[in-house]
Scaffold this motif. Sequence first.
Motif, short mmCIF file in Angstrom:
data_model
loop_
_atom_site.label_atom_id
_atom_site.label_comp_id
_atom_site.label_asym_id
_atom_site.label_seq_id
_atom_site.Cartn_x
_atom_site.Cartn_y
_atom_site.Cartn_z
N ALA A 195 0.83 -1.20 0.00
CA ALA A 195 0.00 0.00 0.00
C ALA A 195 0.87 1.25 0.00
N MET A 196 1.94 1.21 0.78
CA MET A 196 2.85 2.37 0.80
C MET A 196 3.53 2.56 -0.54
N ALA A 197 3.90 1.46 -1.19
CA ALA A 197 4.53 1.57 -2.50
C ALA A 197 3.56 2.17 -3.51
N VAL A 198 2.30 1.75 -3.44
CA VAL A 198 1.29 2.31 -4.35
C VAL A 198 1.11 3.80 -4.07
N ALA A 199 1.00 4.15 -2.79
CA ALA A 199 0.81 5.55 -2.44
C ALA A 199 2.01 6.39 -2.88
N LYS A 200 3.19 5.87 -2.67
CA LYS A 200 4.40 6.61 -3.06
C LYS A 200 4.46 6.78 -4.58
N SER A 201 4.08 5.72 -5.31
CA SER A 201 4.15 5.81 -6.77
C SER A 201 3.16 6.84 -7.31
N LEU A 202 2.06 7.03 -6.59
CA LEU A 202 1.07 8.02 -7.04
C LEU A 202 1.46 9.44 -6.66
N GLU A 203 2.35 9.59 -5.68
CA GLU A 203 2.75 10.91 -5.22
C GLU A 203 3.85 11.55 -6.07
N GLU A 204 4.58 10.76 -6.81
CA GLU A 204 5.70 11.28 -7.58
C GLU A 204 5.19 12.23 -8.67
N PRO A 205 5.56 13.53 -8.61
CA PRO A 205 5.01 14.51 -9.56
C PRO A 205 5.75 14.54 -10.90
N ASN A 206 6.97 14.13 -10.97
CA ASN A 206 7.78 14.27 -12.18
C ASN A 206 7.74 13.01 -13.04
N THR A 207 6.57 12.64 -13.49
CA THR A 207 6.46 11.46 -14.34
C THR A 207 5.71 11.83 -15.62
N ASP A 208 6.01 11.10 -16.68
CA ASP A 208 5.33 11.37 -17.94
C ASP A 208 4.06 10.52 -18.03
N ASN A 209 3.29 10.71 -19.06
CA ASN A 209 2.00 10.03 -19.20
C ASN A 209 2.15 8.51 -19.29
N ALA A 210 3.16 8.04 -19.98
CA ALA A 210 3.35 6.60 -20.11
C ALA A 210 3.63 5.98 -18.74
N ALA A 211 4.44 6.66 -17.98
CA ALA A 211 4.75 6.15 -16.64
C ALA A 211 3.50 6.19 -15.75
N ILE A 212 2.71 7.24 -15.90
CA ILE A 212 1.47 7.34 -15.12
C ILE A 212 0.52 6.21 -15.48
N ASN A 213 0.37 5.96 -16.79
CA ASN A 213 -0.51 4.87 -17.23
C ASN A 213 -0.01 3.52 -16.70
N GLU A 214 1.29 3.35 -16.72
CA GLU A 214 1.86 2.09 -16.21
C GLU A 214 1.58 1.95 -14.71
N LYS A 215 1.72 3.06 -14.00
CA LYS A 215 1.45 3.02 -12.56
C LYS A 215 -0.03 2.78 -12.28
N ILE A 216 -0.89 3.33 -13.10
CA ILE A 216 -2.32 3.10 -12.93
C ILE A 216 -2.63 1.63 -13.15
N LEU A 217 -2.06 1.03 -14.18
CA LEU A 217 -2.26 -0.40 -14.42
C LEU A 217 -1.72 -1.24 -13.27
N ASP A 218 -0.55 -0.85 -12.78
CA ASP A 218 0.05 -1.56 -11.66
C ASP A 218 -0.84 -1.46 -10.42
N THR A 219 -1.38 -0.26 -10.20
CA THR A 219 -2.26 -0.04 -9.06
C THR A 219 -3.54 -0.87 -9.20
N LYS A 220 -4.09 -0.90 -10.40
CA LYS A 220 -5.29 -1.71 -10.63
C LYS A 220 -5.00 -3.19 -10.38
N GLN A 221 -3.83 -3.64 -10.81
CA GLN A 221 -3.45 -5.04 -10.59
C GLN A 221 -3.34 -5.34 -9.09
#
Length: 102
Positions: free
Chosen positions: A59-85
Amino acid sequence: MATLSTQMNIIVEKTKNLIQLCDALQEENDLLKLEVQSLQVAFQTSTDKVKQSEEKLKAMAVAKSLEEPNTDNAAINEKILDTKQKINDFVREIDRCIGLLK
């Protein structure tokens, strides 16, 4: 040659010794069973704590990954998929636990 009475007394004494030994071993066995149960409870508690810690870490890893402001759209989409998984994994785990409770 020993008389029948003497032999009978020897047999009775040996039988008493065996009964005492059996009682002592039974007590030791009961104590060991209690110790095993205690260790099983301690192990289960430790296992549960480890699982809870792993879930908190995820949960902390998910929260931390969502907090990182300096990411591009591809990385955000990947994180969203990872979070959904990860959410799907949590739901499956909850369903499994509910199934075990039934």
